[in-house]
Scaffold this motif. Structure first.
Motif, PDB file in Angstrom:
ATOM      1  N   LEU A 242      34.793  33.665  26.664  1.00  0.00           N
ATOM      2  CA  LEU A 242      35.833  34.348  26.543  1.00  0.00           C
ATOM      3  C   LEU A 242      35.788  35.892  26.338  1.00  0.00           C
ATOM      4  N   THR A 243      34.997  36.375  27.030  1.00  0.00           N
ATOM      5  CA  THR A 243      34.809  37.734  26.910  1.00  0.00           C
ATOM      6  C   THR A 243      35.042  38.441  28.272  1.00  0.00           C
ATOM      7  N   SER A 244      35.383  39.680  28.169  1.00  0.00           N
ATOM      8  CA  SER A 244      35.804  40.367  29.422  1.00  0.00           C
ATOM      9  C   SER A 244      34.935  41.706  29.412  1.00  0.00           C
ATOM     10  N   LYS A 245      35.121  42.428  30.506  1.00  0.00           N
ATOM     11  CA  LYS A 245      34.305  43.648  30.698  1.00  0.00           C
ATOM     12  C   LYS A 245      35.492  44.795  30.556  1.00  0.00           C
ATOM     13  N   HIS A 246      35.277  45.773  29.834  1.00  0.00           N
ATOM     14  CA  HIS A 246      36.386  46.852  29.948  1.00  0.00           C
ATOM     15  C   HIS A 246      36.083  47.781  31.111  1.00  0.00           C
ATOM     16  N   ALA A 247      36.395  47.574  32.232  1.00  0.00           N
ATOM     17  CA  ALA A 247      36.103  47.976  33.565  1.00  0.00           C
ATOM     18  C   ALA A 247      37.484  48.413  34.344  1.00  0.00           C
ATOM     19  N   ASP A 248      38.456  47.784  33.976  1.00  0.00           N
ATOM     20  CA  ASP A 248      39.534  47.993  34.690  1.00  0.00           C
ATOM     21  C   ASP A 248      40.710  48.863  33.911  1.00  0.00           C
ATOM     22  N   ILE A 249      41.617  49.658  34.853  1.00  0.00           N
ATOM     23  CA  ILE A 249      42.701  50.300  34.290  1.00  0.00           C
ATOM     24  C   ILE A 249      43.697  49.354  34.675  1.00  0.00           C
ATOM     25  N   ASN A 250      44.002  49.034  36.036  1.00  0.00           N
ATOM     26  CA  ASN A 250      44.849  47.995  36.388  1.00  0.00           C
ATOM     27  C   ASN A 250      43.682  46.771  36.813  1.00  0.00           C
ATOM     28  N   PRO A 251      44.272  45.508  36.476  1.00  0.00           N
ATOM     29  CA  PRO A 251      43.391  44.344  36.547  1.00  0.00           C
ATOM     30  C   PRO A 251      42.608  44.346  37.971  1.00  0.00           C
ATOM     31  N   GLY A 252      41.257  44.281  37.621  1.00  0.00           N
ATOM     32  CA  GLY A 252      40.544  44.309  39.014  1.00  0.00           C
ATOM     33  C   GLY A 252      40.012  45.444  39.705  1.00  0.00           C
ATOM     34  N   ASP A 253      40.635  46.518  39.434  1.00  0.00           N
ATOM     35  CA  ASP A 253      40.184  48.088  40.030  1.00  0.00           C
ATOM     36  C   ASP A 253      39.072  48.584  39.811  1.00  0.00           C
ATOM     37  N   ARG A 254      38.362  48.222  38.582  1.00  0.00           N
ATOM     38  CA  ARG A 254      37.094  48.611  38.175  1.00  0.00           C
ATOM     39  C   ARG A 254      36.883  50.033  38.136  1.00  0.00           C
ATOM     40  N   SER A 255      37.839  50.828  37.450  1.00  0.00           N
ATOM     41  CA  SER A 255      38.045  52.223  37.626  1.00  0.00           C
ATOM     42  C   SER A 255      37.937  52.757  36.289  1.00  0.00           C
ATOM     43  N   HIS A 256      37.801  51.707  35.467  1.00  0.00           N
ATOM     44  CA  HIS A 256      37.735  52.509  33.920  1.00  0.00           C
ATOM     45  C   HIS A 256      36.033  52.639  33.707  1.00  0.00           C
ATOM     46  N   ALA A 257      35.738  53.933  33.034  1.00  0.00           N
ATOM     47  CA  ALA A 257      34.485  54.284  32.819  1.00  0.00           C
ATOM     48  C   ALA A 257      33.903  53.505  31.551  1.00  0.00           C
ATOM     49  N   CYS A 258      34.760  53.082  30.565  1.00  0.00           N
ATOM     50  CA  CYS A 258      34.211  52.667  29.516  1.00  0.00           C
ATOM     51  C   CYS A 258      33.059  51.410  29.798  1.00  0.00           C
ATOM     52  N   GLY A 259      33.423  50.398  30.425  1.00  0.00           N
ATOM     53  CA  GLY A 259      31.947  49.456  30.662  1.00  0.00           C
ATOM     54  C   GLY A 259      32.024  48.607  29.373  1.00  0.00           C
ATOM     55  N   GLY A 260      32.666  48.673  28.274  1.00  0.00           N
ATOM     56  CA  GLY A 260      32.404  47.986  26.892  1.00  0.00           C
ATOM     57  C   GLY A 260      32.521  46.547  27.264  1.00  0.00           C
ATOM     58  N   ILE A 261      32.275  45.769  26.203  1.00  0.00           N
ATOM     59  CA  ILE A 261      32.418  44.424  26.212  1.00  0.00           C
ATOM     60  C   ILE A 261      33.601  44.019  25.336  1.00  0.00           C
ATOM     61  N   MET A 262      34.661  43.402  26.090  1.00  0.00           N
ATOM     62  CA  MET A 262      36.124  42.954  25.444  1.00  0.00           C
ATOM     63  C   MET A 262      35.848  41.792  24.666  1.00  0.00           C
ATOM     64  N   TYR A 263      35.864  41.530  23.516  1.00  0.00           N
ATOM     65  CA  TYR A 263      35.900  40.165  22.660  1.00  0.00           C
ATOM     66  C   TYR A 263      37.300  39.648  22.393  1.00  0.00           C
ATOM     67  N   PRO A 264      37.447  38.555  22.396  1.00  0.00           N
ATOM     68  CA  PRO A 264      38.691  37.865  22.010  1.00  0.00           C
ATOM     69  C   PRO A 264      38.987  37.822  20.508  1.00  0.00           C
ATOM     70  N   ILE A 265      40.081  38.598  19.874  1.00  0.00           N
ATOM     71  CA  ILE A 265      40.332  38.543  18.559  1.00  0.00           C
ATOM     72  C   ILE A 265      41.676  37.896  18.247  1.00  0.00           C
ATOM     73  N   ASP A 266      42.307  37.418  18.972  1.00  0.00           N
ATOM     74  CA  ASP A 266      43.616  36.781  18.827  1.00  0.00           C
ATOM     75  C   ASP A 266      44.339  35.852  20.121  1.00  0.00           C
ATOM     76  N   ILE A 267      45.100  35.030  19.625  1.00  0.00           N
ATOM     77  CA  ILE A 267      45.806  34.437  20.798  1.00  0.00           C
ATOM     78  C   ILE A 267      47.192  34.640  20.361  1.00  0.00           C
ATOM     79  N   GLU A 268      47.913  35.088  21.382  1.00  0.00           N
ATOM     80  CA  GLU A 268      49.407  34.981  21.439  1.00  0.00           C
ATOM     81  C   GLU A 268      50.206  34.184  22.209  1.00  0.00           C
ATOM     82  N   GLN A 269      51.488  33.755  21.784  1.00  0.00           N
ATOM     83  CA  GLN A 269      52.232  32.864  22.764  1.00  0.00           C
ATOM     84  C   GLN A 269      53.336  33.874  23.632  1.00  0.00           C
TER      85      GLN A 269
END
Ligand SMILES: [Zn+2]
Ligand SMILES: [Zn+2]
Length: 110
Positions: free
Chosen positions: A36-63
């Protein structure tokens, strides 16, 4: 409608847990269903244009709407918060763990 998002169209290996992630039927992957991790690489989903590249960890679940659950992610590098809709084959045990941990924290007032 212009298709401006390039999603994971193929199988890929997760950078974090090294599990083979298969294509998602009728939808798109924006996080690994196993860890359940993702990479911080997108500004819009899938565009890979964000320079961060950090790992995004799941911290919460929302309904969300119509009983669709969302996973709240936090980037380890820049601490940006992002939300992704949960996939049908996401790791349910891990999701329960996140919910339980959150409940535990709120009881303790931390
Ligand atoms: Zn993974
Ligand atoms: Zn980031």
């Amino acid at each position: 409608m212009v298709k401006k998002f390039a999603m994971h169209e193929e199988e890929f290996i997760c950078d974090i847990c090294y599990m083979k992630v298969t294509k998602l039927y009728k939808s798109v992957r924006n996080h690994c269903p196993f860890c359940l991790t993702s990479k911080h690489a997108d500004i819009n989903p899938g565009d890979r244009s964000h320079a961060c590249g950090g790992i995004m960890y799941p911290i919460d679940i929302e309904q969300g709407e119509k009983d669709k659950y969302k996973i709240v992610f936090c980037c380890e590098k820049c601490h940006e918060i992002k939300r992704n809709v949960m996939a049908d084959d996401d790791n349910y045990d891990l999701i329960l763990e996140i919910v339980r941990e959150k409940a535990h924290k709120s009881v303790k007032g931390a």
